[in-house]
Write a protein that holds these residues in place. Structure first.
Motif, PDB file in Angstrom:
ATOM      1  N   CYS A  35       4.877  -5.501   3.317  1.00 42.83           N
ATOM      2  CA  CYS A  35       4.166  -5.259   2.055  1.00 42.83           C
ATOM      3  C   CYS A  35       3.753  -6.540   1.341  1.00 42.83           C
ATOM      4  O   CYS A  35       2.749  -6.548   0.615  1.00 42.83           O
ATOM      5  CB  CYS A  35       5.023  -4.406   1.124  1.00 42.83           C
ATOM      6  SG  CYS A  35       5.218  -2.689   1.654  1.00 42.83           S
ATOM      7  N   TYR A  36       4.501  -7.621   1.510  1.00 46.22           N
ATOM      8  CA  TYR A  36       4.219  -8.818   0.719  1.00 46.22           C
ATOM      9  C   TYR A  36       3.739 -10.006   1.545  1.00 46.22           C
ATOM     10  O   TYR A  36       3.320 -11.014   0.972  1.00 46.22           O
ATOM     11  CB  TYR A  36       5.457  -9.204  -0.097  1.00 46.22           C
ATOM     12  CG  TYR A  36       5.768  -8.164  -1.142  1.00 46.22           C
ATOM     13  CD1 TYR A  36       5.106  -8.174  -2.360  1.00 46.22           C
ATOM     14  CD2 TYR A  36       6.687  -7.149  -0.892  1.00 46.22           C
ATOM     15  CE1 TYR A  36       5.357  -7.200  -3.315  1.00 46.22           C
ATOM     16  CE2 TYR A  36       6.949  -6.164  -1.846  1.00 46.22           C
ATOM     17  CZ  TYR A  36       6.276  -6.201  -3.053  1.00 46.22           C
ATOM     18  OH  TYR A  36       6.517  -5.230  -3.994  1.00 46.22           O
ATOM     19  N   ILE A  37       3.785  -9.885   2.882  1.00 51.82           N
ATOM     20  CA  ILE A  37       3.261 -10.948   3.737  1.00 51.82           C
ATOM     21  C   ILE A  37       2.071 -10.450   4.548  1.00 51.82           C
ATOM     22  O   ILE A  37       0.982 -11.028   4.507  1.00 51.82           O
ATOM     23  CB  ILE A  37       4.363 -11.484   4.685  1.00 51.82           C
ATOM     24  CG1 ILE A  37       5.531 -12.048   3.877  1.00 51.82           C
ATOM     25  CG2 ILE A  37       3.787 -12.546   5.612  1.00 51.82           C
ATOM     26  CD1 ILE A  37       5.188 -13.239   3.009  1.00 51.82           C
ATOM     27  N   VAL A  38       2.260  -9.347   5.276  1.00 55.12           N
ATOM     28  CA  VAL A  38       1.203  -8.829   6.144  1.00 55.12           C
ATOM     29  C   VAL A  38       0.112  -8.141   5.335  1.00 55.12           C
ATOM     30  O   VAL A  38      -1.080  -8.401   5.512  1.00 55.12           O
ATOM     31  CB  VAL A  38       1.798  -7.855   7.190  1.00 55.12           C
ATOM     32  CG1 VAL A  38       0.685  -7.291   8.087  1.00 55.12           C
ATOM     33  CG2 VAL A  38       2.856  -8.544   8.023  1.00 55.12           C
ATOM     34  N   ARG A  39       0.501  -7.242   4.440  1.00 57.15           N
ATOM     35  CA  ARG A  39      -0.466  -6.469   3.639  1.00 57.15           C
ATOM     36  C   ARG A  39      -0.141  -6.595   2.151  1.00 57.15           C
ATOM     37  O   ARG A  39       0.378  -5.660   1.540  1.00 57.15           O
ATOM     38  CB  ARG A  39      -0.419  -4.995   4.061  1.00 57.15           C
ATOM     39  CG  ARG A  39      -0.959  -4.698   5.439  1.00 57.15           C
ATOM     40  CD  ARG A  39      -2.485  -4.725   5.444  1.00 57.15           C
ATOM     41  NE  ARG A  39      -3.051  -3.841   4.445  1.00 57.15           N
ATOM     42  CZ  ARG A  39      -3.216  -2.521   4.601  1.00 57.15           C
ATOM     43  NH1 ARG A  39      -2.853  -1.937   5.726  1.00 57.15           N
ATOM     44  NH2 ARG A  39      -3.770  -1.794   3.640  1.00 57.15           N
ATOM     45  N   PRO A  40      -0.427  -7.724   1.551  1.00 53.00           N
ATOM     46  CA  PRO A  40      -0.086  -7.902   0.125  1.00 53.00           C
ATOM     47  C   PRO A  40      -0.838  -6.962  -0.804  1.00 53.00           C
ATOM     48  O   PRO A  40      -0.479  -6.849  -1.985  1.00 53.00           O
ATOM     49  CB  PRO A  40      -0.451  -9.364  -0.145  1.00 53.00           C
ATOM     50  CG  PRO A  40      -1.401  -9.742   0.937  1.00 53.00           C
ATOM     51  CD  PRO A  40      -1.034  -8.934   2.128  1.00 53.00           C
ATOM     52  N   ASP A  41      -1.886  -6.294  -0.267  1.00 51.90           N
ATOM     53  CA  ASP A  41      -2.613  -5.332  -1.083  1.00 51.90           C
ATOM     54  C   ASP A  41      -1.926  -3.974  -1.141  1.00 51.90           C
ATOM     55  O   ASP A  41      -2.257  -3.122  -1.976  1.00 51.90           O
ATOM     56  CB  ASP A  41      -4.017  -5.134  -0.509  1.00 51.90           C
ATOM     57  CG  ASP A  41      -3.972  -4.603   0.920  1.00 51.90           C
ATOM     58  OD1 ASP A  41      -3.271  -5.220   1.764  1.00 51.90           O
ATOM     59  OD2 ASP A  41      -4.600  -3.569   1.207  1.00 51.90           O
ATOM     60  N   LEU A  42      -0.949  -3.779  -0.246  1.00 55.21           N
ATOM     61  CA  LEU A  42      -0.325  -2.470  -0.097  1.00 55.21           C
ATOM     62  C   LEU A  42       0.524  -2.045  -1.299  1.00 55.21           C
ATOM     63  O   LEU A  42       0.473  -0.876  -1.700  1.00 55.21           O
ATOM     64  CB  LEU A  42       0.512  -2.443   1.181  1.00 55.21           C
ATOM     65  CG  LEU A  42       0.805  -1.073   1.796  1.00 55.21           C
ATOM     66  CD1 LEU A  42      -0.480  -0.308   2.049  1.00 55.21           C
ATOM     67  CD2 LEU A  42       1.600  -1.241   3.090  1.00 55.21           C
ATOM     68  N   PRO A  43       1.339  -2.935  -1.901  1.00 55.53           N
ATOM     69  CA  PRO A  43       2.153  -2.503  -3.050  1.00 55.53           C
ATOM     70  C   PRO A  43       1.329  -1.899  -4.177  1.00 55.53           C
ATOM     71  O   PRO A  43       1.728  -0.893  -4.776  1.00 55.53           O
ATOM     72  CB  PRO A  43       2.850  -3.794  -3.495  1.00 55.53           C
ATOM     73  CG  PRO A  43       2.943  -4.611  -2.257  1.00 55.53           C
ATOM     74  CD  PRO A  43       1.690  -4.316  -1.494  1.00 55.53           C
ATOM     75  N   GLY A  44       0.166  -2.485  -4.459  1.00 60.87           N
ATOM     76  CA  GLY A  44      -0.685  -1.941  -5.512  1.00 60.87           C
ATOM     77  C   GLY A  44      -1.200  -0.561  -5.166  1.00 60.87           C
ATOM     78  O   GLY A  44      -1.247   0.342  -6.022  1.00 60.87           O
ATOM     79  N   ALA A  45      -1.580  -0.379  -3.892  1.00 57.48           N
ATOM     80  CA  ALA A  45      -2.067   0.932  -3.454  1.00 57.48           C
ATOM     81  C   ALA A  45      -0.961   1.974  -3.503  1.00 57.48           C
ATOM     82  O   ALA A  45      -1.174   3.115  -3.932  1.00 57.48           O
ATOM     83  CB  ALA A  45      -2.632   0.816  -2.042  1.00 57.48           C
ATOM     84  N   ILE A  46       0.241   1.589  -3.064  1.00 56.68           N
ATOM     85  CA  ILE A  46       1.381   2.523  -3.100  1.00 56.68           C
ATOM     86  C   ILE A  46       1.710   2.896  -4.540  1.00 56.68           C
ATOM     87  O   ILE A  46       1.975   4.065  -4.850  1.00 56.68           O
ATOM     88  CB  ILE A  46       2.608   1.891  -2.405  1.00 56.68           C
ATOM     89  CG1 ILE A  46       2.343   1.713  -0.916  1.00 56.68           C
ATOM     90  CG2 ILE A  46       3.849   2.754  -2.630  1.00 56.68           C
ATOM     91  CD1 ILE A  46       3.441   0.970  -0.182  1.00 56.68           C
ATOM     92  N   LYS A  47       1.669   1.904  -5.420  1.00 60.03           N
ATOM     93  CA  LYS A  47       1.951   2.176  -6.832  1.00 60.03           C
ATOM     94  C   LYS A  47       0.942   3.145  -7.420  1.00 60.03           C
ATOM     95  O   LYS A  47       1.294   4.034  -8.213  1.00 60.03           O
ATOM     96  CB  LYS A  47       1.952   0.862  -7.619  1.00 60.03           C
ATOM     97  CG  LYS A  47       2.237   1.044  -9.104  1.00 60.03           C
ATOM     98  CD  LYS A  47       2.243  -0.297  -9.819  1.00 60.03           C
ATOM     99  CE  LYS A  47       2.492  -0.112 -11.311  1.00 60.03           C
ATOM    100  NZ  LYS A  47       2.492  -1.410 -12.033  1.00 60.03           N
ATOM    101  N   GLN A  48      -0.304   3.008  -7.014  1.00 62.15           N
ATOM    102  CA  GLN A  48      -1.339   3.910  -7.518  1.00 62.15           C
ATOM    103  C   GLN A  48      -1.142   5.325  -6.993  1.00 62.15           C
ATOM    104  O   GLN A  48      -1.320   6.310  -7.717  1.00 62.15           O
ATOM    105  CB  GLN A  48      -2.716   3.388  -7.125  1.00 62.15           C
ATOM    106  CG  GLN A  48      -3.870   4.116  -7.798  1.00 62.15           C
ATOM    107  CD  GLN A  48      -5.199   3.464  -7.508  1.00 62.15           C
ATOM    108  OE1 GLN A  48      -5.264   2.484  -6.746  1.00 62.15           O
ATOM    109  NE2 GLN A  48      -6.249   3.959  -8.119  1.00 62.15           N
TER     110      GLN A  48
END
Length: 661
Positions: free
Chosen positions: A557-570
């Motif tokens: 989530c924070y190295i490979v796909r740093p955009d993922l946490p925001g999407a999951i939060k949404q």
């Protein structure tokens, strides 16, 4: 009595006096005098504690009074020491972490105008904690209990010009008063039914207490005592719902976070329940209550850590979760395992807090991880020590946290207390979440994009009173900061390797009592074949792979796909909102206690002040004014009115006289 037992607590007290008292008279000592007085006092206590531990390992123990304060009927109020394996271990852990924090403080507080006052406070805090763990009676335990609460109030609100700090220390003080009410009630029940406050006397009467009922409620007396004492532990050790003070206490300077939340104040409740094991072992109801509260805290507080962006608050909620693990161990009658985790946690959590403080210094006192990133190459020593702390916190072998955390999960697995199954599942969930938030902190702060490059002068850190502004240029912190980090990182790696002698070698002896019905540790002892075997065996265990899965999730989530946490939060906005709102505990407290207090205050002002008090006062004034108005008419100074009054008076007298005849 060995004079060393007196020197150990009094040395930090002397350091606190030298560092702080002259300032009261307007003549503060110099900064070097302040920090050397405090550091030398704690250093004396640490090396003295090592000597005490050596004596205890050799079979020397002590239980006696230093002096009697007063005698009230048959109740003796004394100051005394109990030196046994449990006390000796706590003394070494407390003084070592405190010594590292003292040294670290020289660098962290270098620019602060309250330098001398801070050193005085932390030395006084160490004295208070030592008096607590060395006590041999409930009176001295209560003194140390309240003293650490008082000094924590002063430390959390150290930057008293900030409204958030004042709010935080008041919150900590009030929440702990709720817990302390339960604790004091438990002590009062002990004194009322045993006629003594001495540990040995009370523990000797424990079987008798187990046959009695509390006269008012009709509850089993031993259960009432244990639950009341544990409510006190819930306040100090921040268990749900009395946990709300700990995250807000991050408003204090970072060294305090390490001192209060790693090895001292928050562990006081864990130590106290372990010391009271002869009582708790006689109440299955109390043990069940303890294990359920601990499980709720361990899992649900870990979830909140996942959504925090303040680097110190991530570690704070991690502390709440780890305290939940310790509490679950207490409920499973694995007191020695709880103390073992207390010890390992003290080291790796101090590393995480002080490492976070090192980052905050390098980032010009910025605490938001969203404004960090890529710090690994600028701060290699801090990065290495924080990584060690994170691995230990996640419970991965062969670091210290693995041995103690895995032992807790195993002890709960063998426990037969009501609520043990729920606790076991909660701890397994907590292992995954622990791996996630621990490595989230590492990856978010030290890896990835250098987000501080985009911040520049937009500085919104929490510690602006240090006066650091402008573009952030990270750098490794001075040796006075990094050396304590390195020294704490060593036991964060290796302290768990002592599991054999501490848990299965009979180290605690008679200082911890476990009933024959609770034989989980005996089963664990039979299955223990050394640390290497334990590490190898863990590679096929569920907790290990859950921790690995949590770390891998953080990496993705924070190295490979740093955009993922925001999407999951949404996508999971409702869950994210619940976690960011901390399950509504703070809002409820603000509404119920602060809002309720405002409503009660307004009602008392209207009904009490305006109607009752002002009504009585103003009514009296009106009555006096009315009478005065009448008297004023009679005493006007006009002769014709006086003549009329005299004639009228004579007429009344004559009428009464002739009426009689």
């Amino acid at each position: 009595m060995n004079i060393l037992y007196l020197i150990i607590p009094l040395a930090p007290l002397l350091g606190a006096i030298v560092a702080g008292v002259p300032a009261v008279f307007g003549r503060p000592v110099s900064r070097p005098v302040a920090h050397w007085a405090a550091i030398l006092g704690v250093a004396v206590a640490f090396f003295g504690s090592l000597l005490v531990l050596k004596d205890v390992l050799g079979g020397t123990t002590f239980n006696g009074d230093v002096y009697t304060w007063m005698q009230v009927g048959g109740l003796k109020l004394a100051i005394g020491f109990l030196i046994d394996p449990l006390t000796a271990l706590m003394m070494v852990v407390v003084t070592f972490v405190s010594l590292m924090v003292h040294i670290y403080t020289i660098g962290y507080m270098a620019d602060d105008p309250g330098y001398q006052r801070f050193f005085s406070y932390i030395a006084l805090f160490t004295f208070s904690m030592l008096m607590l763990v060395m006590s041999n009676n409930f009176l001295q335990l209560f003194f140390g209990w309240e003293a650490v609460g008082l000094v924590s109030y002063l430390l959390i609100g150290f930057w008293y010009t900030r409204p958030t700090a004042i709010y935080a220390n008041l919150k900590a003080f009030l929440v702990n008063r709720v817990g302390d009410f339960g604790f004091l009630l438990g002590v009062a029940l002990v004194a009322a039914y045993t006629g003594s406050l001495d540990y040995a006397t009370v523990f000797g009467k424990a079987p008798e207490l187990a046959t009695m009922t509390e006269s008012v409620t009709g509850w089993p007396l031993i259960t009432a005592i244990c639950i009341a004492l544990f409510i006190g532990a819930m306040g100090k050790s921040a268990q749900v719902p009395l946990h709300v003070w700990l995250p807000d206490s991050m408003e204090g300077p970072t060294p305090i976070s390490a001192l209060i939340h790693a090895a001292t104040m928050v562990t006081a409740g864990i130590f106290m329940v372990s010391r009271m094991s002869p009582l708790f072992e006689l109440s299955e109801t109390a043990l069940s209550f303890v294990i359920v509260i601990g499980a709720i805290t361990a899992f649900f507080m870990a979830l909140i850590a996942v959504v925090q962006t303040d680097i110190k608050r991530v570690v704070a909620y991690s502390t709440l979760s780890q305290l939940g693990y310790m509490t679950v161990a207490l409920g499973a009658s694995a007191y020695s395992v709880a103390i073992f985790h207390l010890m390992t946690h003290a080291f790796f959590k101090a590393v995480l807090f002080l490492g976070a403080g090192s980052v905050i210094i390098a980032m010009h006192h910025e605490q938001d991880m969203r404004k960090m990133g890529g710090l690994r190459k600028y701060m290699p020593i801090t990065y290495a020590t924080v990584l060690i702390g994170a691995i230990a916190n996640a419970g991965l072998p062969p670091f210290a946290g693995f041995f103690s955390k895995d032992s807790i999960i195993e002890a709960v697995h063998f426990a037969h207390v009501p609520g043990a199954t729920f606790a076991y599942l909660a701890l397994l969930g907590g292992v995954f979440v622990g791996g996630l938030y621990s490595f989230r902190l590492v990856f978010f702060t030290f890896h990835g994009e250098e987000r501080f490059r985009h911040v520049h002068d937009d500085h919104h850190g929490h510690d602006d009173e240090h006066g650091h502004h402008g573009p952030v240029e990270p750098h490794e912190t001075p040796k006075v900061v990094t050396v304590p980090l390195i020294l704490l990182a060593i036991p964060a790696v290796a302290a768990g390797w002592l599991i054999g002698p501490i848990l299965y070698g009979g180290y605690f002896g008679h200082s911890i009592v476990i009933s024959e019905a609770h034989h989980g540790l005996e089963t664990m002892k039979e299955e223990f074949h050394g640390i290497v075997h334990m590490v190898l065996q863990s590679l096929t265990s569920v907790p290990f792979w859950l921790a690995v899965a949590g770390a891998a999730t953080a990496w993705f989530c924070y190295i490979v796909r740093p955009d993922l946490p925001g999407a999951i939060k949404q996508r999971l906005s409702l869950l994210a909102m619940i976690l960011e709102e901390k399950y509504g505990f703070d809002r409820f407290n603000d509404w119920f206690f602060a809002g309720g207090a405002r409503l009660i205050g307004r009602g008392l002002w209207k009904a009490g002040d305006q109607v009752l008090i002002d009504g009585a006062v103003n009514g009296s004034a009106r009555t006096v004014g009315f009478i005065a108005g009448i008297v004023r008419m009679l005493q006007s100074g006009h002769i014709y009115r006086y003549a009329f009054s005299m004639i009228f008076g004579v007429f009344v007298l004559l009428t009464l006289w002739f009426g009689r005849t």
